[in-house]
Enzyme design. Structure first.
Site, PDB file in Angstrom:
ATOM      1  N   THR A  38      41.540  56.925  50.794  1.00 13.29           N
ATOM      2  CA  THR A  38      42.550  57.334  49.817  1.00 13.29           C
ATOM      3  C   THR A  38      43.948  56.941  50.242  1.00 13.29           C
ATOM      4  OG1 THR A  38      41.161  59.134  49.062  1.00 13.29           O
ATOM      5  CG2 THR A  38      43.518  59.361  48.667  1.00 13.29           C
ATOM      6  N   SER A  84      35.312  55.967  52.606  1.00 13.04           N
ATOM      7  CA  SER A  84      34.612  56.319  53.850  1.00 13.04           C
ATOM      8  C   SER A  84      33.179  56.791  53.596  1.00 13.04           C
ATOM      9  CB  SER A  84      35.386  57.397  54.609  1.00 13.04           C
ATOM     10  OG  SER A  84      35.303  58.640  53.956  1.00 13.04           O
ATOM     11  N   THR A 117      39.000  60.361  54.068  1.00 15.02           N
ATOM     12  CA  THR A 117      38.829  61.724  54.595  1.00 15.02           C
ATOM     13  C   THR A 117      37.410  62.243  54.411  1.00 15.02           C
ATOM     14  OG1 THR A 117      39.499  62.672  52.473  1.00 15.02           O
ATOM     15  CG2 THR A 117      41.224  62.335  54.146  1.00 15.02           C
ATOM     16  N   ASP A 118      36.639  61.658  53.493  1.00 13.83           N
ATOM     17  CA  ASP A 118      35.321  62.229  53.181  1.00 13.83           C
ATOM     18  C   ASP A 118      34.404  62.259  54.399  1.00 13.83           C
ATOM     19  OD1 ASP A 118      34.885  61.103  49.711  1.00 13.83           O
ATOM     20  OD2 ASP A 118      36.215  62.556  50.661  1.00 13.83           O
TER      21      ASP A 118
HETATM   22  N1  ASP Z   1      38.620  60.837  48.812  1.00 15.45           N
HETATM   23  C1  ASP Z   1      38.417  60.161  50.060  1.00 15.45           C
HETATM   24  C2  ASP Z   1      39.706  60.146  50.876  1.00 15.45           C
HETATM   25  O1  ASP Z   1      40.383  61.145  50.729  1.00 15.45           O
HETATM   26  C3  ASP Z   1      37.878  58.818  49.888  1.00 15.45           C
HETATM   27  C4  ASP Z   1      37.343  58.328  51.198  1.00 15.45           C
HETATM   28  O2  ASP Z   1      36.927  59.175  52.015  1.00 15.45           O
HETATM   29  O3  ASP Z   1      37.380  57.139  51.442  1.00 15.45           O
HETATM   30  O4  ASP Z   1      40.018  59.261  51.622  1.00 15.45           O
END
Ligand code: ASP
Length: 352
Positions: A38, A84, A117-118
């Site tokens: 993100t 991720s 973050t995932d």
């Molecule tokens: N929503 C996720 C983020 O906050 C997407 C990911 O993990 O790539 O990064």
């Protein structure tokens, strides 16, 4: 421990006066390694905080934070640019090997990895268990895309660079920097789907925070990490297949059979309560043990410790302690590369 804003980096800091090779002072040299997420994403309008795509290179992500160049001499690398939740075991190993090589460069003082973050906590914990360096390694992400109103990525990145440039962050294991908080890879977890304050350490506690451009370190990790672990990337060709199963009312044993028949070498159960086994989960655990598949009891509760139970010895099961299912899977993958003895694996869960 309060650490003032970083002074120009003194590579001879700590050497005796006679041992100082020179009095030259330079900025800390930080490598910024991009993986996507993100923090590198964009959406159509500033109020669109979801449904975005990864678009920006790591250079573009850094370009949004020109102030970071006051903190360190930064070199960018792009290893991937993906969400991720698309990272697999091969990519995880590729990232870890690249990070190891970067850290072995004597000219590099610290590493920052931009990451979705995932699954950030899984990557952070894997690096925490395998990297053989005491240099600061900081993972950073964002909960809002770069185009968002009040995007959180730029300040998260600025803080991550500041932290990685801070010599006192050495020897702390892999760190996670979001929302002004400094988390330990072993303890921090994503605990909310959308809020900017998504990463929490609950009973474990954060290691510190950044406030008013100052790094405050309050704690040190109590579990072994980096140089102190038994795991090294040089000994790993590939990571074994380990599945996570979820327990719930009315669960059937068919998924355990499916995982075992698909070649799983380990199963982590996101069990109810304190790692309790439903009738189906118990059947699954017995089948796993019979088929030589390691079985770890974690919990879907998300916080607290899964304690050892009397049946573990008779069934050959491992209690995950305070590791959530996704981190228990990371540790089990590494442990299976060294032993298939459940008591030795329990020892890893008790120490790492
Ligand atoms: N929503 C996720 C983020 O906050 C997407 C990911 O993990 O790539 O990064």
């Amino acid at each position: 421990m309060t650490v003032s804003p970083p002074s120009p980096y003194d590579p001879d800091a700590g050497a005796s006066d006679s041992g100082k090779a020179s009095s030259r002072r330079r900025q800390p040299r930080i490598v910024l390694l991009g993986m996507g997420g993100t923090i590198a994403s964009s959406a159509g309008v500033a109020t669109q905080l979801h449904d975005y795509t990864v678009t920006d290179t790591v250079e573009a992500v850094l370009a949004a934070v020109p102030q970071a160049h006051e903190l360190a001499d930064i070199r960018c690398e792009q290893l991937a640019n993906i969400d991720s939740h698309a990272i697999d075991n091969a990519m995880l190993l590729q990232l870890a090997r690249r990070a190891e090589a970067i850290l072995q460069d004597p000219e590099v003082d610290g590493l920052v990895i931009t990451h979705g973050t995932d699954t950030l906590e899984e990557t952070a914990y894997f690096l925490n268990l395998t990297l053989k360096s005491a240099k600061p390694v900081v993972l950073v992400g964002a909960m809002r895309p770069a185009t968002a109103l009040s995007a959180d990525g730029p300040l998260n990145l600025h803080n991550a660079i500041r932290l990685a440039a801070c010599a006192e962050a050495s020897g702390m294991g892999v760190l996670v920097m979001l929302n002004d908080r400094i988390g330990a890879a072993r303890y921090v977890t994503k605990a909310s789907t959308t809020v900017t304050d998504a990463f929490r350490s609950f009973e474990h506690g954060n290691l510190g925070e950044i406030a008013g451009s100052v790094v405050y370190l309050f704690n040190t990790p109590t579990r072994l990490h980096t140089l102190a672990t038994d795991f090294s990337l040089a000994a790993i060709d590939e990571l074994p297949h380990v599945d996570i199963l979820y327990d719930y009312q009315g669960a059937g044993s068919h998924l355990y059979r499916a995982a075992i028949d698909a070649g799983a070498r380990g199963i982590v159960l996101a069990a109810t309560g304190n790692g309790s086994l439903s009738p189906a989960a118990r059947l699954g655990a017995e089948l796993a043990t019979q088929r030589g598949v390691m079985f770890v009891r974690s919990s879907r509760v998300g916080q607290g410790v899964v304690t050892s139970l009397a049946d573990d010895e008779s069934l050959g099961l491992v209690a995950a302690g305070s590791l959530n299912p996704q981190k228990a899977r990371v540790l089990l993958m590494l442990a299976l590369g060294r032993t298939r003895d459940f008591r030795l694996i329990q020892g890893y869960f008790d120490r790492y």
